[in-house]
Design an enzyme around this catalytic site. Structure first.
Site, PDB file in Angstrom:
ATOM      1  N   SER A 160       0.789  -1.230   0.000  1.00  0.00           N
ATOM      2  CA  SER A 160       0.000   0.000   0.000  1.00  0.00           C
ATOM      3  C   SER A 160       0.818   1.276   0.000  1.00  0.00           C
ATOM      4  O   SER A 160       0.323   2.321  -0.423  1.00  0.00           O
ATOM      5  CB  SER A 160      -0.954   0.003   1.202  1.00  0.00           C
ATOM      6  OG  SER A 160      -0.220  -0.068   2.415  1.00  0.00           O
ATOM      7  N   HIS A 171      -5.561  -3.246  -2.516  1.00  0.00           N
ATOM      8  CA  HIS A 171      -5.231  -2.326  -3.611  1.00  0.00           C
ATOM      9  C   HIS A 171      -5.067  -3.063  -4.941  1.00  0.00           C
ATOM     10  O   HIS A 171      -4.562  -2.483  -5.906  1.00  0.00           O
ATOM     11  CB  HIS A 171      -3.961  -1.554  -3.274  1.00  0.00           C
ATOM     12  CG  HIS A 171      -4.119  -0.629  -2.114  1.00  0.00           C
ATOM     13  ND1 HIS A 171      -4.637   0.650  -2.244  1.00  0.00           N
ATOM     14  CD2 HIS A 171      -3.853  -0.793  -0.803  1.00  0.00           C
ATOM     15  CE1 HIS A 171      -4.660   1.230  -1.056  1.00  0.00           C
ATOM     16  NE2 HIS A 171      -4.199   0.377  -0.164  1.00  0.00           N
ATOM     17  N   LYS A 202     -12.266   0.830  -1.527  1.00  0.00           N
ATOM     18  CA  LYS A 202     -11.384   1.456  -2.519  1.00  0.00           C
ATOM     19  C   LYS A 202     -12.032   1.369  -3.900  1.00  0.00           C
ATOM     20  O   LYS A 202     -12.980   2.087  -4.173  1.00  0.00           O
ATOM     21  CB  LYS A 202      -9.999   0.824  -2.439  1.00  0.00           C
ATOM     22  CG  LYS A 202      -9.358   1.088  -1.064  1.00  0.00           C
ATOM     23  CD  LYS A 202      -8.041   0.424  -0.879  1.00  0.00           C
ATOM     24  CE  LYS A 202      -7.394   0.831   0.442  1.00  0.00           C
ATOM     25  NZ  LYS A 202      -8.190   0.529   1.650  1.00  0.00           N
TER      26      LYS A 202
END
Length: 744
Positions: A530, A558, A589
């Protein structure tokens, strides 16, 4: 003969007590002295029945008892001791049995000197290891899983125990043996043997010897003796010249460490106090960092605020001085992790002063509120200046732009209208909704797995999943730069944590070392790291896992929506769908929602539903949020051009920044780091970038290690070519302003 029998019986009782208290300490992290015989396990100590059952099982195994059934109703240590004694008697085991099981530990303790014993006691209390498991030469991170935060707490407690709080420890102590060696070097073993008020004084039974010229005491120097007087005087000089030929010996002494110059712990404390009171030395500065008079002199002179002419108003002068002080303050957030003090809140007040000063200087700009949707541009309100401004937004994880998609917003609104604001319950008791079930089905399909479990957050997914599957007899192998939720999940599990450095070579070395371990093994890794943006070498990691009999958990926080042909994540990126045992992710996200999830085989998922505390005992995400995430998956699958646009944007901005000579490490994702290293320089760069109208994350400790600071740029599919080109130019111009080299 009677006396010998009595002595053997007494030794057996003491050995049994030692064995029981050691087991309780390992399972509860209490110190042994906290366990009074009559203290109630649950009421006084908070030791629940599950923990107590684990303690009993370990003791029975250690003693070789045939009857290993757990006895209920044992309320305190006294009852536990009597019960084990009775069980030993029933199975015809002698007093020698207990003595034999604990003899190695007692022998090791007897061989330990006072210094080593005290250091090991502190490590044992903070880590839960047995004394016999604390190999002095073992790597603290790689072998023992002692991370930097735990190590800081250990060293702070040791410093207090040795009356050396103001001397500190040097960086880079990677084994317990190195810690002990350093303590011996500075004379802490002598300090341990005498009360604090006597440290530095000669023993009463011996006359104090006259110090040599090269080893005067700090008290002598403070009274006016040669080198020390000259050193203090030099702190007040504006122009320092090199010592003359006649002062060669003095110059050499300036280069000696304080320890080599004869400073004991009391001496160093006296020096520290005088420099603070007479010369304004920052309270946080450790003489272990500036370990010679020469270094300390240069540090203090460089840290003084520059003298400036009056600016016309006292307010401006005060503002300048405050900003200069904040900019010159070399402390980092790590310095406030453990500040020894009797008041638990002391650290909070000290951090508040530090943080506000940095914030006023526009160096810390965290948590400033948005006043618009978070798109490629966003309006942010500066709570320090009271102003609002539109920024180029490069701090968002809205990778596919779905957070503002009309279809997603309408799904959330309709879900709330139909099912209400929230469920007000956990999934097992009244909290499950048909949309939760549908979301789990869709996520499992996206990842190509049998089943899925949804958690309240990605953080709680790691906490709950790892702690449910791994226990005290297991090993967890975790990358040193994994997300903090992974590290915390490993700690919570109680498994022995093995931290490997950020490479497959380091992982292989660590796995090989524990190849014969009888318990389970779990390798946990980020898919995309990250703060670094690089992708795990999953093919090699899975190969190592299979070779050494370990399971694999990949955190796709991610990666989901970013990696793979369809945005499925890391396994799809490597054409390895189904080859990681556990695929974990977040919906906050690319999927534009809230919550976390784990996809795996159905039997694993069902086990997590009942043994994962962060699922069982927590309220779930609202049904409306589930509806929004389902809509996001629909759009992502229907509009693959969003993923294509994201990668086009990533390549464009990376090209600009690489062309300018910036260090982007090995990033290959929507996260692009601009590595600077120095905290202060990075904060100045972040401020200069914001001043030009671009907002990205300025990452310092605890986001990354001290000395590894960086800007963290997040690219989304919503950025235009104009946004990307302007962002690159802003970073280049800002770097030039703060004297970071660029090639353009």
């Amino acid at each position: 003969m009677t006396e010998q029998v009595f002595a053997d019986t007494q030794q057996a009782e003491e050995s049994l007590r030692e064995l029981v208290l050691s087991a309780l300490q390992r399972h509860t992290e209490y110190a042994q002295e906290d366990f009074d015989d009559d203290a109630d396990f649950e009421g006084d100590l908070g030791v629940d029945s599950i923990t107590l059952a684990s303690v009993q099982a370990e003791i029975y195994q250690t003693l070789g008892l045939q009857n290993k059934s757990v006895q209920a109703g044992l309320d305190n240590v006294g009852q536990l001791l009597r019960h084990i004694g009775q069980r030993l008697q029933k199975e015809g085991l002698s007093a020698a049995t207990v003595a034999q099981q604990t003899a190695p530990a007692r022998l090791a303790d007897a061989q330990d000197d006072a210094l080593s014993a005290n250091v090991l006691d502190v490590y044992q209390a903070h880590t839960g290891y047995r004394r016999s498991e604390l190999d002095l030469q073992a790597d603290l991170e790689g072998d023992l899983g002692v991370d930097s935060v735990t190590q800081a707490a250990v060293l702070a407690e040791i410093a207090k125990l040795m009356h050396m709080e103001k001397a500190g420890f040097p960086a880079g102590l990677s084994t317990i043996a190195q810690v002990i060696a350093y303590l011996r070097e500075i004379g802490a073993d002598a300090a341990l043997a005498r009360p604090a008020k006597e440290i530095g004084a000669a023993p009463a039974s011996q006359p104090a010897s006259k110090p040599s010229a090269s080893k005067q005491t700090a008290e002598g120097r403070a009274s006016g003796d040669g080198m020390w007087t000259d050193f203090i005087d030099r702190l007040n000089q504006d122009n320092v010249k090199e010592p003359s030929d006649a002062a060669t010996e003095l110059a050499d002494q300036f280069k000696l460490s304080f320890v080599a110059s004869g400073f004991g712990q009391k001496d160093i404390s006296a020096l520290h106090d005088r420099l603070r009171s007479e010369h304004g030395m920052p309270a946080h500065l450790s003489l272990a960092d500036c370990d010679t008079p020469e270094k300390l002199l240069q540090y203090i002179r460089a840290s003084r605020p520059h003298q400036v002419e009056a600016l016309g108003t006292e307010h401006l002068e005060a503002s300048y001085d405050a900003n200069a002080a904040a900019e010159n303050d070399p402390r980092t957030m790590k310095d406030f992790v453990n500040l020894p003090d009797r008041d638990l809140f002391h650290k909070t007040r000290e951090f508040r002063k530090f943080y506000v000063a940095k914030q006023q200087a526009q160096l810390y700009w965290y948590g400033m509120p948005l006043e618009s949707q978070c798109r490629n541009r966003a309006v942010i309100y500066d709570e320090v200046t009271g102003r609002r401004r539109e920024f180029l937004m490069f701090a968002s994880n809205n990778y596919l732009g779905l957070a503002n998609h009309p279809e997603v917003i309408e799904a959330i609104a309709e879900g709330a209208r139909r099912y209400g604001a929230t469920n007000t319950g956990c999934r097992l008791i009244g909290g499950s909704n048909v949309l939760h079930k549908e979301l789990e089905r869709r996520l499992a399909k996206l990842k190509g797995r049998e089943a899925c479990i949804v958690y309240p957050s990605g953080y709680s997914a790691n906490l709950g999943c790892i702690s449910a599957l791994a226990g005290r007899n297991d090993l967890v192998f975790t990358d040193s730069i994994n997300h903090m939720s992974i590290q915390d999940g490993c700690k919570l599990s109680g498994a022995s944590r093995k931290i490997y450095q950020h490479s497959m070579e380091s992982l292989e070395t660590t796995l090989k070392k524990y190849a014969d371990h009888d318990g389970g093994k779990l390798i946990v890794t980020d898919g995309v790291f990250s703060m670094h943006g690089d992708i795990v070498d999953l093919p090699r990691l899975v190969e190592l896992a299979q070779q050494y009999g370990a399971r694999v958990l990949v955190d796709d926080a991610h990666s989901t929506g970013v990696l793979g042909k369809t945005g499925s994540g890391t396994t799809e990126h490597f054409n390895m769908k189904g080859m990681a045992d556990l695929e974990l992710g977040t919906m906050s996200k690319a999927l534009a929602g809230v919550g976390g999830f784990v996809c795996a085989d159905e039997d694993v998922v069902e086990y997590l539903r009942f043994y994962s505390n962060s699922y069982v005992f927590a309220a779930t995400i609202p049904a409306a949020v589930a509806a929004g995430v389902i809509a996001s998956i629909d759009v992502m699958e229907r509009e693959p051009q969003r993923l294509s646009k994201l990668w086009s944007n990533i390549h464009r901005l990376r090209g600009h920044l690489l062309g300018a000579g910036f260090d982007l490490e090995h990033s290959n994702s929507a996260i692009i780091p601009v590595v600077v290293g120095d905290d202060r320089k990075t904060l100045e760069l972040g401020r200069a970038v914001r001043a030009r109208g671009m907002y990205c994350q300025t990452v310092v400790f605890p986001g990354v290690a001290v000395g590894d600071a960086r800007l963290r740029i997040s690219v989304t599919s919503e950025h235009t070519e104009e946004d990307l080109d302007l962002a690159a130019q802003i970073i280049i111009d800002a770097a030039k302003e703060v004297n970071i080299p660029v090639t353009l």
